[in-house]
Design a protein around this motif. Sequence first.
Motif, PDB file in Angstrom:
ATOM      1  N   ASP A 193      -5.494 -25.571  20.946  1.00  0.00           N
ATOM      2  CA  ASP A 193      -4.373 -24.708  21.576  1.00  0.00           C
ATOM      3  C   ASP A 193      -3.354 -24.306  20.249  1.00  0.00           C
ATOM      4  OD1 ASP A 193      -5.007 -25.190  24.128  1.00  0.00           O
ATOM      5  OD2 ASP A 193      -4.260 -27.304  24.282  1.00  0.00           O
ATOM      6  N   ALA A 194      -3.835 -23.173  19.652  1.00  0.00           N
ATOM      7  CA  ALA A 194      -2.751 -22.707  18.716  1.00  0.00           C
ATOM      8  C   ALA A 194      -2.890 -23.729  17.661  1.00  0.00           C
ATOM      9  CB  ALA A 194      -1.630 -22.355  18.938  1.00  0.00           C
ATOM     10  N   GLY A 195      -3.898 -24.408  17.101  1.00  0.00           N
ATOM     11  CA  GLY A 195      -4.353 -25.188  16.075  1.00  0.00           C
ATOM     12  C   GLY A 195      -4.214 -26.687  16.420  1.00  0.00           C
ATOM     13  N   ALA A 196      -3.352 -27.217  17.801  1.00  0.00           N
ATOM     14  CA  ALA A 196      -3.612 -28.315  18.083  1.00  0.00           C
ATOM     15  C   ALA A 196      -4.595 -28.803  19.046  1.00  0.00           C
ATOM     16  CB  ALA A 196      -2.114 -28.610  19.030  1.00  0.00           C
ATOM     17  N   VAL A 218      -8.687 -24.349  30.894  1.00  0.00           N
ATOM     18  CA  VAL A 218      -8.637 -23.518  29.659  1.00  0.00           C
ATOM     19  C   VAL A 218      -7.000 -23.386  28.931  1.00  0.00           C
ATOM     20  CG1 VAL A 218      -9.076 -21.528  28.270  1.00  0.00           C
ATOM     21  CG2 VAL A 218     -10.674 -22.620  29.870  1.00  0.00           C
ATOM     22  N   GLY A 219      -6.282 -23.138  30.048  1.00  0.00           N
ATOM     23  CA  GLY A 219      -4.841 -22.730  29.764  1.00  0.00           C
ATOM     24  C   GLY A 219      -4.706 -21.787  28.502  1.00  0.00           C
ATOM     25  N   ARG A 220      -3.954 -21.865  27.669  1.00  0.00           N
ATOM     26  CA  ARG A 220      -3.897 -20.801  26.351  1.00  0.00           C
ATOM     27  C   ARG A 220      -4.794 -21.277  25.420  1.00  0.00           C
ATOM     28  NH1 ARG A 220       2.957 -20.162  26.185  1.00  0.00           N
ATOM     29  NH2 ARG A 220       3.290 -19.619  28.167  1.00  0.00           N
ATOM     30  N   ALA A 221      -5.605 -22.013  25.382  1.00  0.00           N
ATOM     31  CA  ALA A 221      -6.680 -22.469  24.388  1.00  0.00           C
ATOM     32  C   ALA A 221      -7.346 -21.060  23.641  1.00  0.00           C
ATOM     33  CB  ALA A 221      -7.817 -23.455  24.655  1.00  0.00           C
ATOM     34  N   SER A 222      -7.500 -21.108  22.483  1.00  0.00           N
ATOM     35  CA  SER A 222      -8.032 -19.843  21.971  1.00  0.00           C
ATOM     36  C   SER A 222      -9.335 -20.016  21.446  1.00  0.00           C
ATOM     37  CB  SER A 222      -7.481 -19.517  20.675  1.00  0.00           C
ATOM     38  OG  SER A 222      -7.211 -20.343  19.815  1.00  0.00           O
ATOM     39  N   GLY A 223      -9.980 -21.642  21.412  1.00  0.00           N
ATOM     40  CA  GLY A 223     -11.114 -21.985  21.054  1.00  0.00           C
ATOM     41  C   GLY A 223     -11.502 -23.262  21.329  1.00  0.00           C
ATOM     42  N   MET A 224     -12.541 -23.935  20.746  1.00  0.00           N
ATOM     43  CA  MET A 224     -13.103 -25.217  20.948  1.00  0.00           C
ATOM     44  C   MET A 224     -13.298 -25.790  19.558  1.00  0.00           C
ATOM     45  SD  MET A 224     -16.515 -25.176  23.158  1.00  0.00           S
ATOM     46  CE  MET A 224     -16.980 -27.023  22.313  1.00  0.00           C
ATOM     47  N   GLY A 225     -13.434 -27.210  19.676  1.00  0.00           N
ATOM     48  CA  GLY A 225     -14.115 -28.079  18.453  1.00  0.00           C
ATOM     49  C   GLY A 225     -15.046 -28.959  19.093  1.00  0.00           C
ATOM     50  N   ILE A 226     -15.720 -29.553  18.066  1.00  0.00           N
ATOM     51  CA  ILE A 226     -16.784 -30.607  18.372  1.00  0.00           C
ATOM     52  C   ILE A 226     -16.452 -31.651  17.119  1.00  0.00           C
ATOM     53  CG2 ILE A 226     -18.830 -31.767  18.771  1.00  0.00           C
ATOM     54  CD1 ILE A 226     -19.566 -28.637  19.643  1.00  0.00           C
ATOM     55  N   THR A 227     -16.119 -32.785  17.517  1.00  0.00           N
ATOM     56  CA  THR A 227     -16.071 -33.862  16.255  1.00  0.00           C
ATOM     57  C   THR A 227     -16.874 -35.045  16.884  1.00  0.00           C
ATOM     58  OG1 THR A 227     -13.892 -34.812  17.201  1.00  0.00           O
ATOM     59  CG2 THR A 227     -13.773 -33.339  15.703  1.00  0.00           C
ATOM     60  N   ALA A 235      -8.002 -40.263  21.016  1.00  0.00           N
ATOM     61  CA  ALA A 235      -6.668 -39.503  21.326  1.00  0.00           C
ATOM     62  C   ALA A 235      -6.570 -38.121  20.723  1.00  0.00           C
ATOM     63  CB  ALA A 235      -5.326 -40.397  21.406  1.00  0.00           C
ATOM     64  N   GLU A 236      -6.989 -38.236  19.347  1.00  0.00           N
ATOM     65  CA  GLU A 236      -6.866 -36.850  18.507  1.00  0.00           C
ATOM     66  C   GLU A 236      -8.238 -36.999  17.538  1.00  0.00           C
ATOM     67  OE1 GLU A 236      -3.738 -38.785  15.310  1.00  0.00           O
ATOM     68  OE2 GLU A 236      -3.049 -37.384  17.038  1.00  0.00           O
ATOM     69  N   PRO A 237      -8.207 -35.910  16.989  1.00  0.00           N
ATOM     70  CA  PRO A 237      -9.662 -35.858  16.140  1.00  0.00           C
ATOM     71  C   PRO A 237      -9.527 -37.089  14.992  1.00  0.00           C
ATOM     72  CG  PRO A 237      -9.179 -33.783  16.718  1.00  0.00           C
ATOM     73  CD  PRO A 237      -8.169 -34.778  17.258  1.00  0.00           C
ATOM     74  N   VAL A 242     -17.575 -30.844  13.655  1.00  0.00           N
ATOM     75  CA  VAL A 242     -18.848 -30.538  13.607  1.00  0.00           C
ATOM     76  C   VAL A 242     -19.136 -28.908  13.690  1.00  0.00           C
ATOM     77  CG1 VAL A 242     -21.362 -30.788  14.397  1.00  0.00           C
ATOM     78  CG2 VAL A 242     -19.560 -32.890  14.077  1.00  0.00           C
ATOM     79  N   ALA A 243     -18.240 -28.437  14.716  1.00  0.00           N
ATOM     80  CA  ALA A 243     -18.436 -27.067  14.834  1.00  0.00           C
ATOM     81  C   ALA A 243     -17.010 -26.567  15.355  1.00  0.00           C
ATOM     82  CB  ALA A 243     -19.369 -26.844  15.902  1.00  0.00           C
ATOM     83  N   LEU A 244     -16.645 -25.316  15.170  1.00  0.00           N
ATOM     84  CA  LEU A 244     -15.185 -24.612  15.572  1.00  0.00           C
ATOM     85  C   LEU A 244     -15.885 -23.299  16.222  1.00  0.00           C
ATOM     86  CD1 LEU A 244     -12.639 -25.344  12.929  1.00  0.00           C
ATOM     87  CD2 LEU A 244     -12.674 -26.480  15.143  1.00  0.00           C
ATOM     88  N   MET A 245     -15.338 -23.125  17.504  1.00  0.00           N
ATOM     89  CA  MET A 245     -15.841 -21.984  17.989  1.00  0.00           C
ATOM     90  C   MET A 245     -14.749 -21.063  18.626  1.00  0.00           C
ATOM     91  SD  MET A 245     -19.473 -22.943  19.840  1.00  0.00           S
ATOM     92  CE  MET A 245     -19.720 -21.351  20.097  1.00  0.00           C
ATOM     93  N   ASP A 246     -14.505 -19.821  18.419  1.00  0.00           N
ATOM     94  CA  ASP A 246     -13.312 -18.997  19.198  1.00  0.00           C
ATOM     95  C   ASP A 246     -13.897 -18.506  20.566  1.00  0.00           C
ATOM     96  OD1 ASP A 246     -11.571 -19.272  16.829  1.00  0.00           O
ATOM     97  OD2 ASP A 246     -12.639 -17.564  16.129  1.00  0.00           O
ATOM     98  N   PHE A 247     -12.996 -18.687  21.438  1.00  0.00           N
ATOM     99  CA  PHE A 247     -13.405 -18.355  22.789  1.00  0.00           C
ATOM    100  C   PHE A 247     -13.750 -16.679  22.948  1.00  0.00           C
ATOM    101  CE2 PHE A 247     -11.093 -22.048  25.123  1.00  0.00           C
ATOM    102  CZ  PHE A 247     -12.286 -22.937  24.803  1.00  0.00           C
TER     103      PHE A 247
END
Length: 250
Positions: A193-196, A218-227, A235-237, A242-247
């Motif tokens: 969510d815009a970096g969060a 999804v809301g306003r999320a622009s992408g996803m990540g995996i840790t 609660a937070e990374p 391991v991966a960052l992907m843009d929607f």
Amino acid sequence: MSTVELHTLTGAYAVHALPDAEHRAFERHLRDCEACAQEVRELSATAARLGLAVAAHPPLEMRERVLREITTVRQEPPVHERRERSGRGGRTGRWPAYALAACVAAAAAFGGAALWQNQLAQDARQEADRAQRQNQQLAEVLSAPDARTASGELAGGAHGAVVVSESRNRAVFLASGMERPPSGKVYQLWFNDAGAMRSAGLMDPSAGDGAVLLDGPVGRASGMGITIEPAGGSAEPTSSPVALMDFPAA
């Protein structure tokens, strides 16, 4: 019964809860519907694993607690009856107190075990229903008319893809060839969510391939990540992604 209705019976079929007529109709349907057949296999495996727990013995403390409480419960004295037998004098029939206590203890123990097993059976049905709902939601995202897909390479030569449906406001992550996380760790998915980073659920540690419905809108999320996180998630990374992907763009 319509085909649409038959598609909703996978959970009940997996736990043998269908009436005979619906059971026969659904088995005919299974011969031609691979999606339902796959869902039944997954739900049956889940029910079987949970069913193993149903056969477990009640905990030892249950028996000890029942026997201990029996000594504190005051019993009413038994009613004495005289019975004439073959012209001889009657005799009083009595049930020794220890026998009564043993029967009460046994009944309480078996009753407690039955309640325990019934609860486990209910848990199995709820888990099957939950899996069915999740699989249905996953299928709805993948088949949505506005579903959009973006794919990319992951660490270790694995492949990943994310499918987003704006109308459903949900996303699905598809993985292929992911290595198992280290012992005591789990892959955690995140919405960007815009970096969060907002938690989107955990992946099955034993599954390197498959589809995962991201937890939440999804809301306003622009992408996803995996840790990689401790078992149970964070609660937070707490590690580098391991991966960052843009929607995919609309």
